[in-house]
Design an enzyme around this catalytic site. Structure first.
Site, PDB file in Angstrom:
ATOM      1  CE  LYS A 149      -8.987 -43.139 -38.210  1.00 24.71           C
ATOM      2  NZ  LYS A 149      -8.275 -43.482 -36.962  1.00 24.71           N
ATOM      3  CB  SER A 194     -16.521 -42.977 -38.997  1.00 23.16           C
ATOM      4  OG  SER A 194     -16.617 -44.310 -39.474  1.00 23.16           O
TER       5      SER A 194
END
Length: 420
Positions: free
Chosen positions: A58, A313
């Protein structure tokens, strides 16, 4: 931005993002996983975004977005809403760029992620806890922006954010030594899938891209089935990093054309996967980070002899949740079973149960009488952990023969939820 979104975002913008984030964002490794490759008879690689400085991808989109804002857009600070990982990326970007940010997070966000946001943002951020989901926090964040004329940094439905996430795809293809047959990507709001999917669409169009969602928050799958972006009425927040009621508009328009298929993963398999990579590979992955790995099981018949990449992720897993995850994993694997046991009205019934009903490898993991005033002869809730799921039917048969079986609780979710 000059790019026109039709089926993807341009490589030009993603290369530009790669330049913008250089020196701040880690270039994470693409790691060959021998144990998974052996298990699925394929060449399997993990793209280790859990090794980012904020332990998720992110930071890429957040930093690319914020560094490109004008002084006028920054003068009243920036605002974001996030279940945790986007918040950490924004916080770190604020600290690096000396920009003040207000970060809205759901009340349900694990404390570990809240603490990480504070650590990365330092004095440049303030945190507001609001609502039970990302969507609740997002509404409060936008209201705050309107009141204070701040700039909202969306976690996924934004061109610069998508371009930043797309740099993951550039790194994968740069490091890969051979053609990639399958690419598994976790999907929440769709920022990662949109960006990375755009890269592969341009540079490796033959790669089959699988978007992986938790079964409790299938916003993309549901929208694809309906043919239009659709808001879910309710979601399960267990996979907090991928729990959104509605995928982004830009993201849906990109993903619907670029993905080969989607896959839905249940909580039990997610938990089992988290424990597997921890025990076998010493990796700590969060529920959303385990989605792409868990999906290998659903595609195992298509993977033999192929080259596969799973994007891991994030690794922001709250250690206090591990006991719950172990329980859910055992339940999913058929190794943990709960019963209401009716002990016959005779002396020595408990001893008989242990000696004659339990198998040699069965273990009592939970035991509580339902009536505290009649412990010697009353029914009890008993949790039994098995060595193999094949031991379940023989155990059940012995319970019936000896007259001990009351109720099997695993098949009663309204009761089972109180035990895990």
């Amino acid at each position: 931005m000059s790019t026109t979104i039709k089926n993807s975002i341009s490589l030009e913008e993603i290369y530009k993002a790669q330049h913008n984030i250089k020196g701040v964002v880690e270039k994470t490794p693409l790691v060959f996983m021998q144990n998974f490759s052996d298990r699925y008879q394929a060449k399997i690689y993990f793209k280790r975004e859990d090794l980012q400085v904020v332990r998720s991808y992110k930071i890429r989109g957040a930093y690319n977005k914020i560094q490109g804002l004008s002084k006028d857009e920054l003068k009243n600070g920036i605002v974001c809403a996030s279940a945790g990982n986007h918040a950490q990326g924004v916080a770190y970007a604020c600290q690096k760029l000396k920009v003040h940010g207000t970060i809205f997070m759901p009340v349900t966000t694990p404390h570990q992620k809240i603490d990480q946001v504070k650590m990365f943002g330092r004095e440049f951020i303030s945190i507001q806890l609001f609502g039970d989901s990302f969507d609740d926090s997002k509404k409060a964040a936008i209201d705050f922006c309107n009141t204070h004329k701040s700039t909202f940094v969306h976690p996924f439905d934004d061109l610069e954010v998508i371009a930043g996430q797309g740099t993951v795809g550039l790194e994968i293809l740069n490091d890969s030594q051979s053609h990639i047959d399958f690419l598994f990507l976790p999907v929440g709001g769709g920022g990662l899938a949109s960006g990375v999917g755009s890269v592969f669409n341009a540079l490796s169009p033959a790669t089959k891209i699988i978007g992986v969602e938790p079964v409790g928050a299938p916003s993309l799958t549901n929208s694809l089935e309906k043919g239009v972006n659709t808001t879910l009425s309710e979601i399960d927040n267990f996979v907090d990093g991928a729990a959104v009621k509605r995928i982004g508009e830009l993201n849906f328009n990109i993903c619907k054309d670029l993905l080969y298929s989607t896959d839905l993963i249940c909580e039990g398999l997610i938990c089992s996967t988290i424990l597997k990579v921890y025990n076998e590979n010493a990796m700590v992955v969060e529920p959303a980070g385990a989605l792409s790995i868990a999906a290998l099981e659903d595609y195992k018949d298509e993977l033999k002899g192929k080259t596969i990449v799973c994007v891991v992720s994030g690794g922001n897993n709250d250690i206090t949740r591990m006991e719950e995850m172990k329980e859910r994993a055992l339940f999913y694997e058929g190794l943990k079973h709960y019963f209401i046991i009716k002990f016959p009205q005779r002396a020595g019934a408990l001893k008989e149960f242990v000696v004659d009903v339990l198998g040699p490898n069965d273990d009592i993991a939970y035991f509580e009488y339902t009536k505290k005033h009649n412990r010697d002869k009353g029914p009890a809730v008993v949790g039994i952990e098995l060595d193999s799921k094949d031991d379940f039917e023989p155990l059940l048969e012995r319970m019936k023969q000896k007259g001990f079986l009351g109720e099997y609780l695993n098949e009663k979710p309204e009761l089972f939820q109180f035990l895990i």
